[in-house]
Design a protein around this motif. Structure first.
Motif, mmCIF file in Angstrom:
data_model
loop_
_atom_site.group_PDB
_atom_site.id
_atom_site.type_symbol
_atom_site.label_atom_id
_atom_site.label_comp_id
_atom_site.label_asym_id
_atom_site.label_seq_id
_atom_site.Cartn_x
_atom_site.Cartn_y
_atom_site.Cartn_z
ATOM 1 N N LEU A 487 0.891 -1.293 -0.123
ATOM 2 C CA LEU A 487 -0.110 0.116 0.123
ATOM 3 C C LEU A 487 0.801 1.128 -0.139
ATOM 4 O O LEU A 487 0.641 2.356 -0.605
ATOM 5 C CB LEU A 487 -1.022 -0.019 1.255
ATOM 6 N N GLN A 488 2.200 1.022 0.624
ATOM 7 C CA GLN A 488 3.008 2.245 0.575
ATOM 8 C C GLN A 488 3.696 2.487 -0.525
ATOM 9 O O GLN A 488 4.739 3.466 -0.932
ATOM 10 C CB GLN A 488 3.719 2.205 1.848
ATOM 11 N N ASP A 489 3.614 1.591 -1.489
ATOM 12 C CA ASP A 489 4.421 1.486 -2.751
ATOM 13 C C ASP A 489 3.843 2.030 -3.947
ATOM 14 O O ASP A 489 2.686 1.594 -4.548
ATOM 15 C CB ASP A 489 4.880 -0.021 -3.124
ATOM 16 N N PRO A 490 3.886 3.282 -4.517
ATOM 17 C CA PRO A 490 3.012 4.049 -5.418
ATOM 18 C C PRO A 490 3.086 3.221 -6.645
ATOM 19 O O PRO A 490 2.043 3.159 -7.434
ATOM 20 C CB PRO A 490 3.782 5.282 -5.863
ATOM 21 N N ALA A 491 4.222 2.419 -7.258
ATOM 22 C CA ALA A 491 4.011 1.682 -8.433
ATOM 23 C C ALA A 491 3.099 0.586 -8.172
ATOM 24 O O ALA A 491 2.375 0.124 -9.079
ATOM 25 C CB ALA A 491 5.520 1.261 -8.634
ATOM 26 N N LEU A 492 3.194 -0.219 -7.029
ATOM 27 C CA LEU A 492 2.203 -1.247 -6.933
ATOM 28 C C LEU A 492 0.753 -0.679 -6.655
ATOM 29 O O LEU A 492 -0.174 -1.493 -7.300
ATOM 30 C CB LEU A 492 2.693 -1.941 -5.735
ATOM 31 N N ARG A 493 0.556 0.468 -6.034
ATOM 32 C CA ARG A 493 -0.812 0.980 -6.188
ATOM 33 C C ARG A 493 -1.376 1.277 -7.409
ATOM 34 O O ARG A 493 -2.560 0.831 -7.800
ATOM 35 C CB ARG A 493 -0.725 2.079 -5.384
ATOM 36 N N ALA A 494 -0.565 1.561 -8.441
ATOM 37 C CA ALA A 494 -0.742 2.098 -9.770
ATOM 38 C C ALA A 494 -1.239 0.996 -10.593
ATOM 39 O O ALA A 494 -2.058 0.906 -11.323
ATOM 40 C CB ALA A 494 0.242 2.809 -10.356
ATOM 41 N N GLN A 495 -0.427 -0.319 -10.533
ATOM 42 C CA GLN A 495 -0.714 -1.456 -10.853
ATOM 43 C C GLN A 495 -1.991 -2.174 -10.367
ATOM 44 O O GLN A 495 -2.695 -2.689 -11.391
ATOM 45 C CB GLN A 495 0.630 -2.744 -10.592
ATOM 46 N N ALA A 496 -2.234 -2.043 -9.296
ATOM 47 C CA ALA A 496 -3.484 -2.643 -8.583
ATOM 48 C C ALA A 496 -4.638 -1.792 -9.245
ATOM 49 O O ALA A 496 -5.710 -2.403 -9.437
ATOM 50 C CB ALA A 496 -3.348 -2.627 -7.063
ATOM 51 N N VAL A 497 -4.360 -0.600 -9.260
ATOM 52 C CA VAL A 497 -5.609 0.225 -9.975
ATOM 53 C C VAL A 497 -5.758 0.125 -11.249
ATOM 54 O O VAL A 497 -6.962 -0.252 -11.707
ATOM 55 C CB VAL A 497 -5.435 1.809 -9.695
ATOM 56 N N ALA A 498 -4.721 -0.220 -12.107
ATOM 57 C CA ALA A 498 -4.920 -0.742 -13.431
ATOM 58 C C ALA A 498 -5.578 -1.963 -13.712
ATOM 59 O O ALA A 498 -6.485 -2.162 -14.554
ATOM 60 C CB ALA A 498 -3.536 -0.862 -13.921
ATOM 61 N N ARG A 499 -5.458 -3.054 -12.853
ATOM 62 C CA ARG A 499 -6.054 -4.258 -12.997
ATOM 63 C C ARG A 499 -7.647 -4.127 -12.425
ATOM 64 O O ARG A 499 -8.431 -4.622 -12.917
ATOM 65 C CB ARG A 499 -5.426 -5.069 -12.053
ATOM 66 N N TYR A 500 -7.699 -3.228 -11.411
ATOM 67 C CA TYR A 500 -9.067 -3.021 -11.116
ATOM 68 C C TYR A 500 -9.853 -2.379 -12.266
ATOM 69 O O TYR A 500 -11.086 -2.811 -12.311
ATOM 70 C CB TYR A 500 -9.194 -2.139 -9.775
ATOM 71 N N VAL A 501 -9.306 -1.411 -12.898
ATOM 72 C CA VAL A 501 -9.878 -0.551 -13.795
ATOM 73 C C VAL A 501 -10.382 -1.638 -15.096
ATOM 74 O O VAL A 501 -11.581 -1.506 -15.653
ATOM 75 C CB VAL A 501 -9.193 0.704 -14.546
ATOM 76 N N ASN A 576 -12.025 -1.093 -1.530
ATOM 77 C CA ASN A 576 -11.806 -2.254 -1.107
ATOM 78 C C ASN A 576 -11.547 -3.204 -2.431
ATOM 79 O O ASN A 576 -10.670 -4.207 -2.407
ATOM 80 C CB ASN A 576 -13.322 -2.943 -0.626
ATOM 81 N N ASP A 577 -11.922 -2.900 -3.556
ATOM 82 C CA ASP A 577 -11.661 -3.725 -4.582
ATOM 83 C C ASP A 577 -10.296 -3.343 -5.162
ATOM 84 O O ASP A 577 -9.553 -4.577 -5.417
ATOM 85 C CB ASP A 577 -12.557 -3.248 -5.961
ATOM 86 N N VAL A 578 -9.565 -2.039 -5.062
ATOM 87 C CA VAL A 578 -8.074 -2.038 -5.140
ATOM 88 C C VAL A 578 -7.230 -2.836 -4.471
ATOM 89 O O VAL A 578 -6.406 -3.175 -4.711
ATOM 90 C CB VAL A 578 -7.890 -0.294 -5.319
ATOM 91 N N LEU A 579 -7.695 -2.672 -2.989
ATOM 92 C CA LEU A 579 -7.025 -3.344 -2.110
ATOM 93 C C LEU A 579 -6.848 -4.757 -2.290
ATOM 94 O O LEU A 579 -5.860 -5.467 -1.860
ATOM 95 C CB LEU A 579 -7.390 -3.273 -0.753
ATOM 96 N N PHE A 580 -7.988 -5.386 -2.822
ATOM 97 C CA PHE A 580 -7.925 -6.870 -3.029
ATOM 98 C C PHE A 580 -7.085 -7.128 -4.188
ATOM 99 O O PHE A 580 -6.272 -8.214 -4.211
ATOM 100 C CB PHE A 580 -9.252 -7.424 -3.699
ATOM 101 N N GLU A 581 -6.915 -6.236 -5.303
ATOM 102 C CA GLU A 581 -6.092 -6.442 -6.383
ATOM 103 C C GLU A 581 -4.555 -6.253 -5.713
ATOM 104 O O GLU A 581 -3.465 -7.267 -6.039
ATOM 105 C CB GLU A 581 -6.126 -5.551 -7.441
ATOM 106 N N LEU A 582 -4.292 -5.404 -4.571
ATOM 107 C CA LEU A 582 -3.171 -5.082 -4.073
ATOM 108 C C LEU A 582 -2.627 -6.170 -3.381
ATOM 109 O O LEU A 582 -1.394 -6.500 -3.381
ATOM 110 C CB LEU A 582 -3.236 -3.797 -3.423
ATOM 111 N N LEU A 583 -3.689 -6.889 -2.720
ATOM 112 C CA LEU A 583 -3.354 -8.209 -1.963
ATOM 113 C C LEU A 583 -2.861 -9.198 -2.688
ATOM 114 O O LEU A 583 -1.793 -9.914 -2.489
ATOM 115 C CB LEU A 583 -4.572 -8.608 -1.156
ATOM 116 N N ASN A 584 -3.561 -9.466 -4.022
ATOM 117 C CA ASN A 584 -2.839 -10.563 -4.724
ATOM 118 C C ASN A 584 -1.737 -10.078 -5.521
ATOM 119 O O ASN A 584 -0.928 -11.155 -5.587
ATOM 120 C CB ASN A 584 -3.986 -10.935 -5.938
ATOM 121 N N LEU A 585 -1.325 -9.003 -5.582
ATOM 122 C CA LEU A 585 0.058 -8.626 -6.196
ATOM 123 C C LEU A 585 0.925 -8.897 -5.200
ATOM 124 O O LEU A 585 2.163 -9.361 -5.456
ATOM 125 C CB LEU A 585 -0.142 -6.791 -6.530
ATOM 126 N N SER A 586 0.843 -8.488 -4.032
ATOM 127 C CA SER A 586 1.802 -8.843 -2.855
ATOM 128 C C SER A 586 1.936 -10.463 -2.812
ATOM 129 O O SER A 586 2.950 -10.731 -2.511
ATOM 130 C CB SER A 586 1.293 -8.181 -1.563
#
Length: 726
Positions: A487-501, A576-586
């Protein structure tokens, strides 16, 4: 002139001494002293004694804490003024006994046989009649009957008109009533003397006159100088001694108002085994110690088992089982990062010791305070309560806060949630926070994922506030830590948002996808606290606004009031949806398979999102989790040499006997005057009875005596020869 002045001074001095003795021996003075002692005892019962000054400051404030310390109300039973009052009470009661005992003894020996015949008519209980016997025969008969009834009798022969003689029969009974007065007052003296002997007076005398002084420093007991130690021959003391399993000790600690004194024992206590058993509530049901006592002079040994209310005694010292404590358990901790800059590490230590840690440029001191192997808590009030996760208090309950007048019957759900470690993190300025972390995850509610409980509090008197961190599929905290770091990594946040979109919009709608991407990046950035950090906005407490609080502040400031509820629902769903994608990325980065979108994964994510939101309020860079421990128990004994105990027991026995004698024994005196009649036939008899407390039984006894001694009819059939009593 000088002789007269000297005589005047002597008279004045003797009068002052007589007045002082009169005051000290008066009942008013003794009652006043007893009243003060009773009030002081009530204060000593209500106010906890010999607590650290910080406890009084936390409970009553600095002003009253200082008042208590100045007036010695925190150690009231060893305060100089309390001991002085006891001493005055001993002097007062002793003078009272000395003044009244000769008169009481003289009165017990006296039969008052010289009482005038005319004086018998002044008594309320009296009777007159004519006896057929001669005065001599009647006196002997009446005397024998009274002696047979338990009376002490004395006969006095008196001359009457002419050569005739009369007899005065004087009898007394119930003399124990006056002995009860002496016994009761003597009991007060003995009890007070026993209290002075077993109190702090003799120990204080050694500090005043024996060259001993109170120790106010710290360090090892073996390093304390001799002037702070009392000899094994000290006639009276009461102190505490802590002995770990497998260890032994021969020095007790005597707590004083401004420090401690060390009491050398004539023997050493070795703790072989400590035994503890618990109720279902987690409260100790039984704790006992199997010990070996080693005589320090002769080497003689003695084995004993010490339990609560079953002390051991040796060499004139009683050993009581007081409580138990940690005897230096060894623990292993793993540091779980709670911040982006923190790194995991392991540390080992012993309860009661400390370790230096480094937090960037700052130095922290880790103090190991407590290891609890069993923690039985009531979950009935926590399940489904919807309380703030940071304010969960497992130990307290709603019922305990409402008081005795507002009790709510709630079923208890008691569960042992396993071992916990307690520690403090102290900064360079000396400020410390206290933490309590549980070793294994706990299921708080049915259907919810198990959570690790991380407790923290600012002050010792406050309840712990707990952060609930969900356990991953390996029953650890790694999944949550990876999610927070992602969650503190901007690149991973952007990647999770892209997967969510991509999942929400799909291909062919680039404008909508771009808008959703910007909104999602904004929302997850708010949740992570990144936007506030970039804008330089910080809270008053120094923490960046993040989590659901940051989302709520954004909605209040940027969204019209009519649209806030709908906007909030949308942002919550997006986060919640973005954090789910972020969880799977981690998880993918860690080499683990992604989680499916099922109910179990959603429940874990829901708890994780709450924990992420509240983790900003956790004030430590790492959470130290217990991974292994070796428990070492210790017994806390109270050791006492109390020579005044038997004196107090004797005083209590005398007090019971004295009060019983004064309340239930009536002093009675009887006079029977027998005079010859003028015609020489028979004798005129006059009888009178005196009692110190007249009651219904007194009248009945008098009627029985006149019937038995004078032959008068019962009270319900009076004779004309009887003079009715007033």
């Amino acid at each position: 002139m000088s002789v007269s002045t000297h005589g005047l001074r002597l008279r004045t001095g003797s009068q002052a001494l007589r007045a002082a003795v009169e005051l000290l021996s008066s009942m008013r003075f003794a009652i006043a002293l007893l009243t003060v002692i009773c009030i002081a005892s009530v204060i000593g019962t209500v106010l906890k004694q010999q607590e650290p000054i910080n406890n009084y400051i936390n409970q009553f404030g600095p002003f009253w804490a200082q008042v208590f310390r100045s007036a010695r109300l925190d150690t009231i039973y060893s305060a100089w003024w309390f001991l002085l009052i006891l001493a005055f009470l001993v002097v007062s009661t002793s003078l009272c006994i000395a003044r009244n005992t000769p008169r009481i003894v003289a009165d017990l020996r006296s039969y008052r046989e010289d009482l005038r015949v005319q004086g018998l008519k002044a008594f309320g209980l009296r009777a007159e009649t004519v006896l057929a016997e001669t005065p001599d025969a009647a006196a002997n008969r009446i005397g024998q009957q009274l002696v047979g009834g338990g009376w002490k009798v004395k006969l006095q022969k008196r001359e009457v008109a002419g050569a005739a003689t009369g007899w005065m029969v004087a009898a007394r009974a119930g003399g124990a009533n006056k002995l009860g007065y002496i016994a009761a007052h003597g009991a007060i003296v003995l009890i007070c003397l026993g209290g002075l002997l077993d109190g702090d007076l003799i120990v204080r005398a050694q500090t005043w006159l024996g060259g001993k002084s109170v120790y106010t420093g710290g360090g090892m007991i073996a390093d304390v100088p001799a002037q702070h130690r009392l000899a094994p021959t000290n006639p009276t003391f009461r102190g505490n001694i802590l002995v770990p399993e497998g260890g032994q000790s021969s020095v007790a600690i005597l707590n004083q108002a401004d420090g401690v004194l060390l009491q050398e024992l004539p023997f050493a206590i070795e703790l072989k085994k400590f035994i503890v058993d618990y109720y279902a509530t987690g409260m100790p049901k039984l704790f006992a110690s199997e010990v070996v006592l080693h005589d320090r002079a002769s080497g003689e040994t003695k084995t004993a088992r010490i339990e609560v209310n079953h002390p051991a005694s040796w060499k004139g010292v009683a050993i009581y089982q007081s409580s138990f404590d940690d005897g230096g358990s060894r623990v292993k901790l793993r540091a779980v990062p709670m911040g982006a800059a923190a790194k995991p590490f392991e540390v080992e230590g012993t309860i009661g010791t400390s370790t230096e840690l480094t937090n960037g440029q700052d130095k922290l001191t880790l103090e190991y305070t407590a290891l609890r192997v069993i923690n039985v808590e009531n979950f009935a009030g926590a399940n489904g309560s919807g309380a703030d996760v940071r304010k969960v208090d497992l130990v307290g309950s709603l019922e305990s806060r409402l008081g005795a007048a507002h009790k709510v019957d709630q079923p208890k759900e008691l569960r042992n949630i396993g071992p916990s470690i307690g520690y403090k993190l102290r900064d360079a300025a000396g400020q410390a926070r206290e933490y309590q972390n549980y070793m294994v995850p706990t299921v708080m509610e049915e259907g919810a994922p198990p959570v690790f409980l991380l407790g923290v509090r600012e002050q010792p008197g406050e309840p712990f506030k707990y952060l609930r961190v969900p356990a991953d599929d390996r029953m650890g905290m790694d999944g949550f830590v990876r999610l927070r770091q992602a969650l503190q990594d901007p690149a991973l946040r952007a990647q999770a948002v892209a997967r969510y979109v991509d999942q929400a919009i799909g291909p062919g709608r680039p404008e909508q996808a771009q808008q959703l991407r910007e909104s999602a990046l904004r929302a997850v950035g708010l949740f992570a606290g990144a936007e506030q950090l970039q804008a330089g906005k910080a809270r008053a407490d120094g923490r960046n606004a993040s989590g659901w609080q940051a989302i709520a502040e954004f909605i209040d400031q940027q969204v019209p009031e009519a649209e806030r509820e709908r906007a909030g629902q949308i942002l919550v769903r997006v986060v919640n949806d973005v954090l789910f994608e972020l969880l799977n990325l981690s998880r993918t980065q860690a080499g683990e398979a992604p989680l499916p979108r099922d109910a179990k994964s959603q429940a874990w994510l829901t708890q994780a999102v709450l924990s992420l939101s509240d983790a900003a309020f956790y004030p430590a860079p790492v959470a130290l989790m217990l991974t292994d421990f070796t428990q070492v128990q210790a017994s806390v004994f109270q050791v006492a040499r109390a020579p005044g105990k038997n004196v107090v027991y004797l005083g209590c026995l005398l007090l019971i006997v004295g009060i019983f004698a004064m309340l239930y024994v009536r002093e009675r005196r009887l006079w029977v005057w027998l005079a010859p009649r003028a015609d020489g036939a028979g004798a005129d008899a006059a009888m009178a009875l005196s009692v110190n407390r007249r009651g219904l039984d007194t009248d009945k006894e008098f009627h029985r005596l006149r019937e038995r001694l004078l032959g008068l009819p019962p009270a319900d059939a009076p004779s004309s020869a009887e003079t009715p009593s007033r």
